[in-house]
Scaffold this motif. Structure first.
Motif, PDB file in Angstrom:
ATOM      1  N   ALA A  49      24.245  42.001  36.522  1.00  0.00           N
ATOM      2  CA  ALA A  49      25.202  41.665  37.474  1.00  0.00           C
ATOM      3  C   ALA A  49      24.717  40.344  38.363  1.00  0.00           C
ATOM      4  CB  ALA A  49      24.996  43.504  38.230  1.00  0.00           C
ATOM      5  N   ALA A  50      23.866  39.842  37.957  1.00  0.00           N
ATOM      6  CA  ALA A  50      23.034  38.689  38.969  1.00  0.00           C
ATOM      7  C   ALA A  50      23.942  37.409  37.689  1.00  0.00           C
ATOM      8  CB  ALA A  50      21.525  38.555  38.293  1.00  0.00           C
ATOM      9  N   ILE A  51      24.389  37.758  36.422  1.00  0.00           N
ATOM     10  CA  ILE A  51      25.027  35.997  35.901  1.00  0.00           C
ATOM     11  C   ILE A  51      26.337  35.662  36.953  1.00  0.00           C
ATOM     12  CG2 ILE A  51      26.094  35.746  33.866  1.00  0.00           C
ATOM     13  CD1 ILE A  51      24.479  38.109  32.343  1.00  0.00           C
ATOM     14  N   PRO A  52      27.156  36.850  37.426  1.00  0.00           N
ATOM     15  CA  PRO A  52      28.295  36.175  37.920  1.00  0.00           C
ATOM     16  C   PRO A  52      27.925  34.812  39.265  1.00  0.00           C
ATOM     17  CG  PRO A  52      28.721  38.496  37.377  1.00  0.00           C
ATOM     18  CD  PRO A  52      27.673  37.891  36.880  1.00  0.00           C
ATOM     19  N   GLY A  53      26.881  35.066  39.776  1.00  0.00           N
ATOM     20  CA  GLY A  53      25.799  34.362  40.443  1.00  0.00           C
ATOM     21  C   GLY A  53      25.541  33.378  40.629  1.00  0.00           C
ATOM     22  N   SER A  54      25.326  33.551  39.259  1.00  0.00           N
ATOM     23  CA  SER A  54      24.422  32.398  38.388  1.00  0.00           C
ATOM     24  C   SER A  54      26.022  31.513  37.653  1.00  0.00           C
ATOM     25  CB  SER A  54      23.383  32.358  37.805  1.00  0.00           C
ATOM     26  OG  SER A  54      22.634  33.442  38.430  1.00  0.00           O
ATOM     27  N   VAL A  55      26.742  32.113  37.857  1.00  0.00           N
ATOM     28  CA  VAL A  55      27.534  31.164  36.501  1.00  0.00           C
ATOM     29  C   VAL A  55      28.980  30.690  37.707  1.00  0.00           C
ATOM     30  CG1 VAL A  55      29.070  31.230  34.729  1.00  0.00           C
ATOM     31  CG2 VAL A  55      26.853  32.539  34.464  1.00  0.00           C
ATOM     32  N   ALA A  72      41.805  24.473  39.531  1.00  0.00           N
ATOM     33  CA  ALA A  72      41.363  24.799  37.991  1.00  0.00           C
ATOM     34  C   ALA A  72      41.844  25.778  38.142  1.00  0.00           C
ATOM     35  CB  ALA A  72      39.990  24.523  38.237  1.00  0.00           C
ATOM     36  N   TYR A  73      41.393  27.031  38.591  1.00  0.00           N
ATOM     37  CA  TYR A  73      41.894  28.523  37.715  1.00  0.00           C
ATOM     38  C   TYR A  73      42.991  29.344  38.479  1.00  0.00           C
ATOM     39  CZ  TYR A  73      38.480  26.443  34.492  1.00  0.00           C
ATOM     40  OH  TYR A  73      37.830  26.547  33.508  1.00  0.00           O
ATOM     41  N   PRO A  74      44.262  28.816  39.130  1.00  0.00           N
ATOM     42  CA  PRO A  74      44.956  29.817  40.101  1.00  0.00           C
ATOM     43  C   PRO A  74      45.030  30.716  39.429  1.00  0.00           C
ATOM     44  CG  PRO A  74      46.241  27.761  38.625  1.00  0.00           C
ATOM     45  CD  PRO A  74      44.804  27.721  38.847  1.00  0.00           C
ATOM     46  N   ASP A  75      45.319  31.791  38.023  1.00  0.00           N
ATOM     47  CA  ASP A  75      45.201  32.784  37.696  1.00  0.00           C
ATOM     48  C   ASP A  75      44.389  33.512  37.924  1.00  0.00           C
ATOM     49  OD1 ASP A  75      48.485  32.180  37.530  1.00  0.00           O
ATOM     50  OD2 ASP A  75      47.750  31.428  35.609  1.00  0.00           O
ATOM     51  N   LEU A  76      43.371  33.241  37.757  1.00  0.00           N
ATOM     52  CA  LEU A  76      41.904  33.709  37.131  1.00  0.00           C
ATOM     53  C   LEU A  76      41.004  34.355  38.896  1.00  0.00           C
ATOM     54  CD1 LEU A  76      39.694  35.028  35.414  1.00  0.00           C
ATOM     55  CD2 LEU A  76      38.907  33.123  34.718  1.00  0.00           C
ATOM     56  N   ALA A  77      41.046  32.670  39.271  1.00  0.00           N
ATOM     57  CA  ALA A  77      40.373  32.982  40.582  1.00  0.00           C
ATOM     58  C   ALA A  77      40.276  34.039  41.995  1.00  0.00           C
ATOM     59  CB  ALA A  77      40.289  32.085  41.626  1.00  0.00           C
ATOM     60  N   PRO A  78      42.075  34.718  41.678  1.00  0.00           N
ATOM     61  CA  PRO A  78      42.343  35.974  42.692  1.00  0.00           C
ATOM     62  C   PRO A  78      41.964  36.623  42.489  1.00  0.00           C
ATOM     63  CG  PRO A  78      44.187  34.792  41.898  1.00  0.00           C
ATOM     64  CD  PRO A  78      43.415  33.653  41.840  1.00  0.00           C
ATOM     65  N   VAL A  79      41.931  37.092  40.604  1.00  0.00           N
ATOM     66  CA  VAL A  79      41.235  38.479  40.475  1.00  0.00           C
ATOM     67  C   VAL A  79      39.357  38.714  40.798  1.00  0.00           C
ATOM     68  CG1 VAL A  79      40.526  39.604  38.232  1.00  0.00           C
ATOM     69  CG2 VAL A  79      43.349  38.675  38.761  1.00  0.00           C
ATOM     70  N   ASP A  81      38.227  36.995  42.349  1.00  0.00           N
ATOM     71  CA  ASP A  81      37.111  37.332  44.284  1.00  0.00           C
ATOM     72  C   ASP A  81      37.556  38.917  44.700  1.00  0.00           C
ATOM     73  OD1 ASP A  81      37.082  36.204  46.986  1.00  0.00           O
ATOM     74  OD2 ASP A  81      38.628  35.510  47.382  1.00  0.00           O
ATOM     75  N   ARG A  82      38.866  38.941  44.530  1.00  0.00           N
ATOM     76  CA  ARG A  82      39.178  40.899  44.305  1.00  0.00           C
ATOM     77  C   ARG A  82      37.413  41.345  43.955  1.00  0.00           C
ATOM     78  NH1 ARG A  82      44.563  39.302  43.891  1.00  0.00           N
ATOM     79  NH2 ARG A  82      44.197  40.511  41.419  1.00  0.00           N
ATOM     80  N   ILE A  83      37.459  41.442  42.974  1.00  0.00           N
ATOM     81  CA  ILE A  83      35.765  41.979  43.218  1.00  0.00           C
ATOM     82  C   ILE A  83      34.851  41.745  43.225  1.00  0.00           C
ATOM     83  CG2 ILE A  83      36.948  42.751  40.432  1.00  0.00           C
ATOM     84  CD1 ILE A  83      35.634  40.564  39.181  1.00  0.00           C
ATOM     85  N   GLY A  84      34.959  40.505  44.003  1.00  0.00           N
ATOM     86  CA  GLY A  84      33.757  40.221  45.042  1.00  0.00           C
ATOM     87  C   GLY A  84      33.178  38.907  43.307  1.00  0.00           C
ATOM     88  N   GLY A  90      26.298  40.370  47.332  1.00  0.00           N
ATOM     89  CA  GLY A  90      26.713  41.227  49.336  1.00  0.00           C
ATOM     90  C   GLY A  90      27.847  41.823  48.552  1.00  0.00           C
ATOM     91  N   SER A  91      28.339  41.843  46.933  1.00  0.00           N
ATOM     92  CA  SER A  91      29.403  42.726  46.713  1.00  0.00           C
ATOM     93  C   SER A  91      28.979  43.755  46.676  1.00  0.00           C
ATOM     94  CB  SER A  91      30.049  42.750  45.444  1.00  0.00           C
ATOM     95  OG  SER A  91      28.931  42.366  44.386  1.00  0.00           O
ATOM     96  N   VAL A  92      29.947  45.013  46.896  1.00  0.00           N
ATOM     97  CA  VAL A  92      29.471  46.376  46.641  1.00  0.00           C
ATOM     98  C   VAL A  92      28.612  47.105  45.607  1.00  0.00           C
ATOM     99  CG1 VAL A  92      30.766  49.336  47.315  1.00  0.00           C
ATOM    100  CG2 VAL A  92      30.968  46.933  48.323  1.00  0.00           C
TER     101      VAL A  92
END
Length: 559
Positions: A49-55, A72-79, A81-84, A90-92
């Motif tokens: 779970a710490a990998i997204p915070g590093s990448v 740079a990634y208008p389609d992927l970034a909102p997805v 962001d929704r999962i934190g 600090g995500s759930v």
């Protein structure tokens, strides 16, 4: 009430009560959660779970990178962001894994700690009836003093001893389980320290330019980047101000850094103004915060004189490009120039900006793209001028170190001819009669101001964690037993009235236990001065083995 009887007159057994399914589910869930397998699985999930915070860029650390990721990634970034994913720590889901791991570790440790304390208070168990069935076995001459002499020898070698008549039991190696518990307790303390730092800690980064007019006070608004815990309010930040008075840097002949030192003026509430020095490996320690020196550079002083003769000076840090010569890039923007003196109105189409490259040691001949040395031996700035609308009035956040290239591509900003190289004191007169002058430079430093209430606890916990890990790796649990007055066997020392039968048992994998047992038997046998042990069994034991002793007993019985 009479008991129910069957046909033979025997009372029938009472019917078994069915367990409560809810309590059974909770009990089984707690057992699964507090198992070591679940704790290891949760620890692995926490690392994953710490990998997204590093990448991925994190909004609390660098919101500009998050904005660039959206572009740079208008389609992927909102997805994501929704999962934190842009606030991973600090995500759930990260907090859920963290809390489950904490609960699992506590549930694993407490029963083991209770059992370990009980084991430490218990005496070693009694010797088994058949010592010859143990992995290590030997006969030796009884020392003078009998069982008490054997116990004294064992105590000198730090064994826990229990004497029961003519039998001596001893055990050793509780350090393994103690180290294991210390390791896991330290791991829990590390998690607590991490939680304290996340909730009550804060940090911020700031570029501090030399001079009293560029002083910095510890408020959230004056940081370029901040990471403040959810339990920290703006009023909780300690009140202090810093002014860069002097910065000293020395370099080797090849440009490698040798020494950095910054001197700042420190003003704290209730204290007199003082000067303090700090360097890269020696932070400035204040009440409630530590100030770390991360980097340094130059801030060129560029003065622009507009059409009405009014001059404005820009002192903005130029960011280093990463080469050893401290080549720096930056922007000197003048959005409030060319104001009509009659009406007092500012024409947004006459704003000015100068992109530039600063060279502390410029080469003698072009191209002027890289500095030859990090100190100012031949300073120069290479400027490109722009006139037009800088786009600052739109209210869109932007970088103060770069020009908005969208204004250039849309034609709202126009480049003013060729680039110009200016040395300190030189002036460049533009096509409309205005001028730009390079006055010199100021030094700046990059600061990281931090407060982590769990840092001391984290350091101490990591120290105990290493100690516990060493204990659990090198500790070996083992037991030995001695029985005085054993029946003499074939091959026993001549003239010995009685023998001591010895047996040893390693509780964990211990390849060196055979040698340790042989040395222990030899030490006790030397105390008796009656000869060497008659037989030492085991994988690597010396002397006659158990099979030889059995054959000797068979021959004695036949005779």
């Amino acid at each position: 009430m009479t008991a129910v009887q069957d046909r033979t007159g025997t009372p029938a057994p009472a019917p078994r009560r069915r367990p409560n399914p809810v309590l059974a589910l909770l009990r089984n869930s707690w057992r699964q959660l507090t198992s070591m397998r679940t704790a290891l699985l949760l620890l692995f999930l926490l690392a994953v779970a710490a990998i997204p915070g590093s990448v991925l860029p994190q909004r609390g650390v660098n919101p500009e990178d998050v904005r660039d990721y959206y572009a740079a990634y208008p389609d992927l970034a909102p997805v994501l962001d929704r999962i934190g994913a842009f606030d991973a720590f600090g995500s759930v889901w990260f907090s859920a894994i963290y809390l489950l791991l904490f609960t699992s570790l506590v549930g694993c440790i407490l029963p083991r700690l209770r059992d370990h304390v009980r084991a430490l208070r218990m005496t070693p168990p009694a010797a088994p009836k058949r010592l010859d069935r143990l992995p290590q076995h030997a006969f030796l001459a009884a020392p003078a003093g009998g069982a008490e002499a054997i116990a004294a020898t064992l105590r000198k070698r730090r064994w826990r001893v229990a004497v029961r008549g003519d039998e001596v039991s001893a055990e050793k190696g509780y350090l393994k389980e103690t180290g294991n518990l210390i390791f896991h307790l330290s791991l829990v303390a590390v998690l607590i320290a991490f939680a304290l730092g996340s909730w009550y800690g804060w940090s911020g980064n700031r570029l501090l330019v030399a001079g009293e007019d560029k002083a910095f006070c510890n408020t959230r608004q004056q940081y370029a980047e901040t990471d403040i815990g959810p339990r920290v309010a703006d009023a909780d930040l300690p009140g202090f101000c810093l002014t860069l008075e002097e910065f000293e840097a020395r370099f080797l002949a090849d440009g490698q850094p040798e020494f950095f030192n910054a001197r700042v003026g420190v003003e704290e509430p209730g204290r007199e103004l003082r000067s303090a020095d700090f360097s890269v490996n020696s932070p400035l320690r204040l009440d409630g915060a530590n100030v770390y020196l991360l980097g340094h550079g130059y801030a060129p002083e560029i003065r622009y004189t507009d059409r009405n003769g009014r001059a404005q000076t820009s002192i903005v840090p130029f960011l280093t490009t990463g080469d050893m010569g401290l080549t720096s890039e930056g922007l000197a923007a003048f959005p409030d120039v060319n104001v009509d003196p009659a009406t007092g109105e500012r024409n947004p189409e006459l704003q000015m900006a100068f992109e530039g490259i600063y060279l502390p040691t410029a080469p003698q001949e072009p191209p002027y793209v890289r500095s030859e040395y990090p100190t100012e031996r031949n300073p120069a700035v290479f400027l490109i001028g722009y006139r037009g609308n800088l786009g600052l009035d739109a209210g869109i956040p932007g970088s103060i170190y770069r020009l908005d290239q969208r204004q250039v591509t849309t034609g709202k900003l126009t480049q003013l001819g060729e680039a110009k190289l200016l040395r300190p004191g030189e002036k460049w007169t533009l096509d409309d009669g205005t001028s730009v002058e390079f006055l010199g430079t100021r030094r700046y430093i990059t600061l990281s101001v931090r407060h982590d209430p769990g840092s001391t606890m984290m350091l101490v916990s990591c120290g105990f964690l290493l100690v516990g890990l060493l204990g659990s790796l090198f500790g070996r649990r083992r037991r030995v037993f001695f029985r005085v007055g054993a029946a003499p066997a074939s091959g026993s020392p001549t003239g010995s009235s009685s023998l001591v039968e010895a047996g040893g048992l390693p509780r964990t994998d211990h390849p060196g236990f055979a040698d340790e047992f042989a040395a222990l038997v030899a030490a006790i046998g030397d105390g008796g001065r009656a000869g060497t042990p008659t037989g030492v069994d085991g994988d690597t034991g010396a002397g006659t083995g158990r099979a030889d002793q059995d054959r000797a007993r068979t021959r004695e019985g036949t005779e």
